[in-house]
Design a protein around this motif. Sequence first.
Motif, PDB file in Angstrom:
ATOM      1  N   GLU A 144       1.084  -1.285  -0.178  1.00 51.79           N
ATOM      2  CA  GLU A 144      -0.331   0.191   0.271  1.00 51.79           C
ATOM      3  C   GLU A 144       1.031   1.104  -0.207  1.00 51.79           C
ATOM      4  O   GLU A 144       0.841   2.512   1.344  1.00 51.79           O
ATOM      5  N   ILE A 145       1.956   1.259  -1.107  1.00 52.91           N
ATOM      6  CA  ILE A 145       2.685   2.525  -1.149  1.00 52.91           C
ATOM      7  C   ILE A 145       1.894   3.532  -1.602  1.00 52.91           C
ATOM      8  O   ILE A 145       2.023   4.644  -0.763  1.00 52.91           O
ATOM      9  N   SER A 146       0.198   4.015  -1.616  1.00 56.89           N
ATOM     10  CA  SER A 146      -0.336   5.116  -2.238  1.00 56.89           C
ATOM     11  C   SER A 146      -0.375   5.920  -0.582  1.00 56.89           C
ATOM     12  O   SER A 146      -0.769   7.036  -0.975  1.00 56.89           O
ATOM     13  N   HIS A 147      -0.487   5.091   0.157  1.00 56.13           N
ATOM     14  CA  HIS A 147      -0.754   5.984   1.333  1.00 56.13           C
ATOM     15  C   HIS A 147       0.881   5.746   2.001  1.00 56.13           C
ATOM     16  O   HIS A 147       0.690   5.941   3.687  1.00 56.13           O
ATOM     17  N   ALA A 148       1.828   5.480   2.004  1.00 56.30           N
ATOM     18  CA  ALA A 148       2.951   5.907   2.340  1.00 56.30           C
ATOM     19  C   ALA A 148       2.951   7.427   2.810  1.00 56.30           C
ATOM     20  O   ALA A 148       3.363   7.743   1.415  1.00 56.30           O
ATOM     21  N   PRO A 149       3.711   7.918   3.493  1.00 56.87           N
ATOM     22  CA  PRO A 149       4.007   9.321   3.888  1.00 56.87           C
ATOM     23  C   PRO A 149       5.160   9.931   3.035  1.00 56.87           C
ATOM     24  O   PRO A 149       5.948   9.594   2.900  1.00 56.87           O
ATOM     25  N   ILE A 150       4.954  10.411   1.725  1.00 54.35           N
ATOM     26  CA  ILE A 150       5.827  11.609   0.986  1.00 54.35           C
ATOM     27  C   ILE A 150       6.530  12.986   0.793  1.00 54.35           C
ATOM     28  O   ILE A 150       7.508  13.333   0.957  1.00 54.35           O
ATOM     29  N   ALA A 151       5.661  13.508   1.991  1.00 57.72           N
ATOM     30  CA  ALA A 151       5.221  14.931   2.331  1.00 57.72           C
ATOM     31  C   ALA A 151       5.105  15.216   4.594  1.00 57.72           C
ATOM     32  O   ALA A 151       4.727  14.145   3.918  1.00 57.72           O
ATOM     33  N   ILE A 152       5.834  16.037   4.574  1.00 53.06           N
ATOM     34  CA  ILE A 152       5.594  16.028   6.014  1.00 53.06           C
ATOM     35  C   ILE A 152       4.953  16.434   6.950  1.00 53.06           C
ATOM     36  O   ILE A 152       5.044  17.723   5.826  1.00 53.06           O
ATOM     37  N   GLU A 153       4.252  16.971   7.913  1.00 55.89           N
ATOM     38  CA  GLU A 153       3.944  18.504   7.771  1.00 55.89           C
ATOM     39  C   GLU A 153       4.608  19.477   8.079  1.00 55.89           C
ATOM     40  O   GLU A 153       5.300  19.751   8.660  1.00 55.89           O
ATOM     41  N   GLY A 154       3.973  20.554   7.734  1.00 59.65           N
ATOM     42  CA  GLY A 154       4.695  21.420   7.203  1.00 59.65           C
ATOM     43  C   GLY A 154       5.880  21.663   5.690  1.00 59.65           C
ATOM     44  O   GLY A 154       6.289  23.096   5.502  1.00 59.65           O
ATOM     45  N   PHE A 155       5.777  20.862   5.411  1.00 63.91           N
ATOM     46  CA  PHE A 155       6.286  20.919   3.932  1.00 63.91           C
ATOM     47  C   PHE A 155       5.852  20.245   2.930  1.00 63.91           C
ATOM     48  O   PHE A 155       5.907  19.287   2.067  1.00 63.91           O
ATOM     49  N   GLY A 156       4.550  21.392   2.802  1.00 60.46           N
ATOM     50  CA  GLY A 156       3.560  20.282   1.218  1.00 60.46           C
ATOM     51  C   GLY A 156       2.636  18.889   1.739  1.00 60.46           C
ATOM     52  O   GLY A 156       2.512  18.870   0.487  1.00 60.46           O
ATOM     53  N   ALA A 157       2.459  18.494   3.312  1.00 62.31           N
ATOM     54  CA  ALA A 157       1.699  17.359   2.946  1.00 62.31           C
ATOM     55  C   ALA A 157       0.463  18.439   2.879  1.00 62.31           C
ATOM     56  O   ALA A 157      -0.199  18.284   4.244  1.00 62.31           O
ATOM     57  N   ALA A 158       0.000  16.825   2.418  1.00 61.36           N
ATOM     58  CA  ALA A 158      -2.091  17.510   1.825  1.00 61.36           C
ATOM     59  C   ALA A 158      -2.652  16.288   2.079  1.00 61.36           C
ATOM     60  O   ALA A 158      -2.365  15.696   3.074  1.00 61.36           O
ATOM     61  N   PRO A 159      -3.985  16.786   2.719  1.00 58.41           N
ATOM     62  CA  PRO A 159      -5.063  15.512   2.946  1.00 58.41           C
ATOM     63  C   PRO A 159      -5.149  15.429   2.779  1.00 58.41           C
ATOM     64  O   PRO A 159      -5.559  15.240   0.897  1.00 58.41           O
ATOM     65  N   CYS A 160      -5.284  13.530   2.877  1.00 59.78           N
ATOM     66  CA  CYS A 160      -5.090  12.439   2.396  1.00 59.78           C
ATOM     67  C   CYS A 160      -6.645  11.590   2.350  1.00 59.78           C
ATOM     68  O   CYS A 160      -7.778  12.523   3.065  1.00 59.78           O
TER      69      CYS A 160
END
Length: 326
Positions: free
Chosen positions: A175-191
Amino acid sequence: MFGVGRPSVSLAVRADAASFIGVSLQQDPAVLVLTDLHGSVLARVEVPRAEDPDLCVESLVAAIDQLRAAGGASTERLSGVGVALPGFVSHDRHTCVASTALGWRNVDIGAALTERTGLPTWVENDANALILGEQLFGPLRGSPDFSMVFVSYGIGCAHIVNRRLLRGNAGGAGEISHAPIAIEGFGAAPCRCGNKGCLETVASLLAITNAARRAGLPEEIGPLAALAAKGQPDALALLHRAGSALGLATAQLIQMLDPSHVVVMLDPALHDSVFAHALRKEADSHILHREGPGTMVTFRDFAPENFASGAASLAARYFISGSDEL
């Protein structure tokens, strides 16, 4: 010394020895195909994907009847149905345990279709069905270790390890679709899963088209890729960011599993685009290179029919071996 007895003869299973129906609920409309024992598609229909389970079963039963009529003599040996859907599936491949896309929890769609059609039915996660179809019928059927990633409105991934599907504890391996690729404060958009910064929020077709709309760019992938190829800065930046994110995720799966191949299924317009180039570059620059042949990353065309064909392979596997393992 010469051997005794008759020379060996290569045997092959006849394509018309059996036929199977594959159902893809991965997108709307749902796609159903009738295939032979070699995986060739003999007939195809589409129906609206109903989210209500009872209505969905009604619609699929009617579509299966259509395929039976269209298939003619080829359905005389119809041996089973496979269903591919986005979500978690029970280990016995009968029940959708949970699907955010469909809004289902604990829906025994396998039993419902078996009861209505008289055909044994198996259910699987869409990405798993895709890779099982590849293992049975595709170019990598001889490979013991490979991974597949598809880029659609979501992102899916599955792995064959030591010739077997890697399912994981709860069926969620890959399930890489929901692996984190951005962190809070660095462009992390809601999923849609409830978290932030998931790969899907950056690299999926839905994320790309949403970003293109906000930037005043074409939302269709073909025109957007064409603009990027001409050097339009915003289009270039958007596709480069999406491809780089998927490349980083691809590097992670290569590091963890060391597959011989990673097959990435994309819209054809993205094959020779900045998206694909960024993906390759990011993946290559974040893996530890080892002695011997490395992982080969290849691109293939993505089409909704691929999931239906993969679903049909579920039924074919049981016909061939009496189980889901070959």
